[in-house]
Each structure stands twice: as C-alpha cells, then as structure tokens.
Motif scaffolding. Structure first.
Motif, mmCIF file in Angstrom:
data_model
loop_
_atom_site.group_PDB
_atom_site.id
_atom_site.type_symbol
_atom_site.label_atom_id
_atom_site.label_comp_id
_atom_site.label_asym_id
_atom_site.label_seq_id
_atom_site.Cartn_x
_atom_site.Cartn_y
_atom_site.Cartn_z
ATOM 1 N N SER A 279 -9.077 7.942 6.176
ATOM 2 C CA SER A 279 -8.989 6.899 6.204
ATOM 3 C C SER A 279 -8.835 6.167 7.687
ATOM 4 O O SER A 279 -8.833 5.053 7.201
ATOM 5 N N TYR A 283 -10.746 3.571 9.235
ATOM 6 C CA TYR A 283 -10.183 2.323 9.798
ATOM 7 C C TYR A 283 -10.642 1.753 10.895
ATOM 8 O O TYR A 283 -10.509 1.517 11.853
ATOM 9 N N ASN A 338 -1.067 -2.105 10.169
ATOM 10 C CA ASN A 338 -2.033 -1.880 8.812
ATOM 11 C C ASN A 338 -2.621 0.025 8.019
ATOM 12 O O ASN A 338 -2.927 0.048 7.249
ATOM 13 N N GLN A 339 -2.065 0.476 9.224
ATOM 14 C CA GLN A 339 -2.258 1.848 9.216
ATOM 15 C C GLN A 339 -1.073 2.352 8.401
ATOM 16 O O GLN A 339 -1.442 3.333 7.553
ATOM 17 N N THR A 342 -1.857 1.627 4.782
ATOM 18 C CA THR A 342 -3.034 2.181 4.569
ATOM 19 C C THR A 342 -2.505 3.123 3.158
ATOM 20 O O THR A 342 -3.249 4.444 2.136
#
Length: 411
Positions: A279, A283, A338-339, A342
């Motif tokens: 991921s 991303y 955002n990281q 995830t």
C-alpha cells in the motif's frame, strides 16, 4: 513422551515378546540421551533436544539396528556432534523473549488510531487557516500532493520502503484511480475554502450513499435492503444540516458532492487495479500521477491571480516564513494522515476501522467548531448528529455483511 537411547558399540539381545534389549558392553559407552524421537526438519537434519545433528551422523544412524552404528571415538564424536545454530522452531525454551508491544498489541493499535485522528484534525485546522489568508484551493491542493511526493521520493532513496517496480500495464490501471483521487482531493479543498470545515465533512458523510449506489447500478452488485435502510438517516441528517447551515453556499455544497462522486469512482477503479504491490508504494505512485493531474488546472485557473497579488497578499499578511512553513506542514500532515489511515486499516478488522472512521469525522467536526468558533443552528447540530449516527449504523452493517461473506457459516 517416548524416550530413546542411541548407543554406539552396544550389542542387542532379544527378550520375551520379541522386544530388543541393549546390553552394556565392557567398554565405556558413548551415548546421546534423547527426550523425544528425532525428527526431520526442513533442512534435512535431525533435531535432538534442541540440537541439530549433522547429515554425516545421520548416514550412519540406523534406529532398527544398534550394531550397525560404528563406535565413535571422543574426537570423532566432538566433530560429528558439534551443535549447529538453533533455528526458530528448535524449542519453546530457546524462543526470543516477547517484547512489551508484542505482548500488548492493542497499545500499538491504539497509538495508530490516535495518530490518525491527531494528524487529520491538525490537517483540517491548518488547511482552513491557510484559506483564511490564501484562498487558492487548486494551488494548495498541488502543494499537498507535492510535499507527499517529495516525502515518498526521499523514502525511496534510503530504501524505506524499497521502491516497487512499475510497468506500463500497471500504470494504465493506476491512472484512472489517480485521476479520481486528484479530482476528489481538489474539490474537497474547494469546499473547505468556501464553507465551514464542519459543513464540508457533513456533506462528505454522504459518501457511503454514493458508494452503495455505484455498487448497485454501475457494478451490478446486489445491495441488501438493510444497507439501504441504514443510509436513510444519513440523507435525512445531511438535508437538515444543509437547510440551516449559516455558512452554506452552492460552491461549497456542489464541490463536496463532486468530491463524494470522485472518491466513489476511485473505489470502483481501485477494485479493477488490485495489485500485489504494498500500500505504501501504491499510494506513492497514485500521488505522483495525481500531482501531474492537478498542476494544469492550478496554473490555468489560479496562475494569473497568484502572480498578480496572491503570493504578495499572503506574505504581507503573515510573512514569508510562516507562509512557506504553513504550506509545507499542511502538505506533510495531509500525506502522513492518509498513510496512517492505511496502516491502521491493515491492523484491525473492517468493523473496527469503519467505526473508527466515523469517530474521526466526529472529532474533526467537533474540533473545527471549537477552534474556529463557527456558530451553528440547533437544526444543523441535530442534522449533523443524525447523519453521523447513520454513517455509524451503515458502517457496522456493511462490515458485518463483508465478514459473513469471508467467513460463511458451515452447516
């Protein structure tokens, strides 16, 4: 557990019942005591009491006949039985001690949730403060992505993580995802600049409704009636909040709705672009592509105003140092939250993450009202609460349905 003695130079006799018995010879025996039967491991050696026997010994070892094993001298025994390094599966006693965080994994998970909420709240507050003196959401959106891309490139350069290779086929799959990501991100920022942060997040609470509609009418998936019913409070709550929102304007409302649609299509294209890439790398590639998508509209729509008075006005209000640092940190917080979102998803069950995502929106709305002192009507407060409650019900119902699909009950 069976106990066995491997004797070298012993003679075997037979007692009643055909059971062999080892007789003690006059000479000194060289024995190896074994508390359990020797077993073959993945490397072809035998594990005996946590020690791995060398193949040279195994070639001469015959459990069916003790006399078939030649007598070993003390020198030969030391050479042949020299212990090899223990493996992870040698024995429970040789296992590495369990660390504190490994013993209490909920502490790590809780830390991930806390950082996800914290970074998201800080991003929304700082983002809105920038728009108060620099109302250029297209340019700010470019900065968000640009800082994240620089962060990713720096991480790749030091191998944390190692950059995953990409080919033309994967690139074709990721481009639609990145375009929808860019459009959703820009329109969200346009809405943040136009209306109160709390109102934008209330409108974005409708995203599950758009996801369900796309799944039903575009992907052809059957949506259970219970899922549709759980969305009714969301629509009702958003409608109530919108009618009496003091900061309401059509630009902010329509932009938030376009953002919902864009992120819905991003989810659709993401399912088509499923890949084995991790991921973090995925991303990063999406951010790079989205950056190139966002630059042209920022130049066309805001470029002339920025060069004419946009930059100069912002610097005059807050100074060059604060202006540049605000842009840098808002981009860093955007990428990191955002990281972290995830990473949190990878650590918990879908139901836990769904509920956590709803609570995050509550935190953002609550903190934005407190920090900016936004005045809201009673009907807006009630409508927002109903919408958030509806999203929570929807998330729980959907997560349970997905869990049942993955783990069907056996008769």
């Amino acid at each position: 557990m069976e106990s066995r003695v491997l004797s070298y130079g012993a003679t075997a006799t037979t007692v009643a019942g055909g059971i062999p018995r080892l007789t003690k010879p006059a000479a000194r025996l060289n024995t190896v005591a074994v508390s359990f039967p020797a077993r073959l491991n993945a490397d072809g050696g035998n594990l005996v009491c946590g020690r791995q026997l060398r193949p040279s010994l195994l070639l001469n070892l015959d459990h069916s006949s003790a006399s078939a094993v030649p007598l070993l001298t003390s020198t030969a025994k030391r050479d042949v039985l020299k212990p090899c390094s223990a493996t992870a599966s040698d024995s429970a006693g040789d296992a590495a001690p369990v660390g504190f965080l490994a013993k209490y994994p909920f502490l790590t998970t809780g830390f991930f949730f806390f950082m996800w909420y914290f970074l998201n709240v800080i991003f929304n507050i700082l983002n809105k403060k920038i728009y108060n003196y620099f109302p250029y959401p297209y340019f700010v959106s470019v900065i968000h992505l640009a800082v994240g891309v620089v962060y990713c490139l720096g991480s790749w350069s030091v191998g944390l993580p190692k950059r995953a290779p990409i080919d033309s086929n994967l690139l074709k799959l990721l481009i639609p995802v990145a375009v929808c990501h860019a459009l959703g991100h820009v329109t969200s920022n346009v809405s943040f600049a136009a209306v109160a942060v709390s109102f934008t997040h209330t409108i974005k609470a409708l995203e599950p409704f758009f996801n369900a509609s796309a799944s039903q009418f575009i992907l052809g998936q059957s949506i259970p009636i219970t899922l549709w019913l759980s969305l009714l409070p969301v629509v009702l709550g958003v409608s109530m909040a919108s009618l009496t929102e003091l900061s309401f304007n059509w630009l902010g409302f329509i932009s938030a709705m376009i953002s919902n649609i864009s992120f819905t299509y991003r989810s659709i294209y993401s399912k088509k672009a499923m890949t084995t890439m991790d991921s973090t790398n995925l991303y990063a590639y999406i951010s790079i592509i989205a950056l190139f998508v966002c630059i042209p509209p920022a130049i066309i729509l805001e470029g002339p105003q920025l060069l004419k008075h946009g930059f100069s006005d912002a610097i005059a209000k807050v100074g060059m140092t604060k202006f540049v640092s605000d842009l840098f940190w808002v981009g860093m917080f955007y990428h990191l939250y955002n990281q972290l979102a995830t990473n949190t998803l990878e650590r918990v069950a879908p139901l836990t993450h769904a509920v956590g995502n709803v609570l995050k929106r509550v935190f953002v709305i609550g903190f934005s009202i407190i920090i900016f002192g936004n005045k809201i009507s009673t009907q807006t407060a009630i409508g927002t609460s109903i919408a958030i409650a509806g999203v929570a019900i929807y998330s729980v119902v959907k997560a349970k349905i997905e869990e049942e699909k993955r783990n069907p009950k056996t008769a």
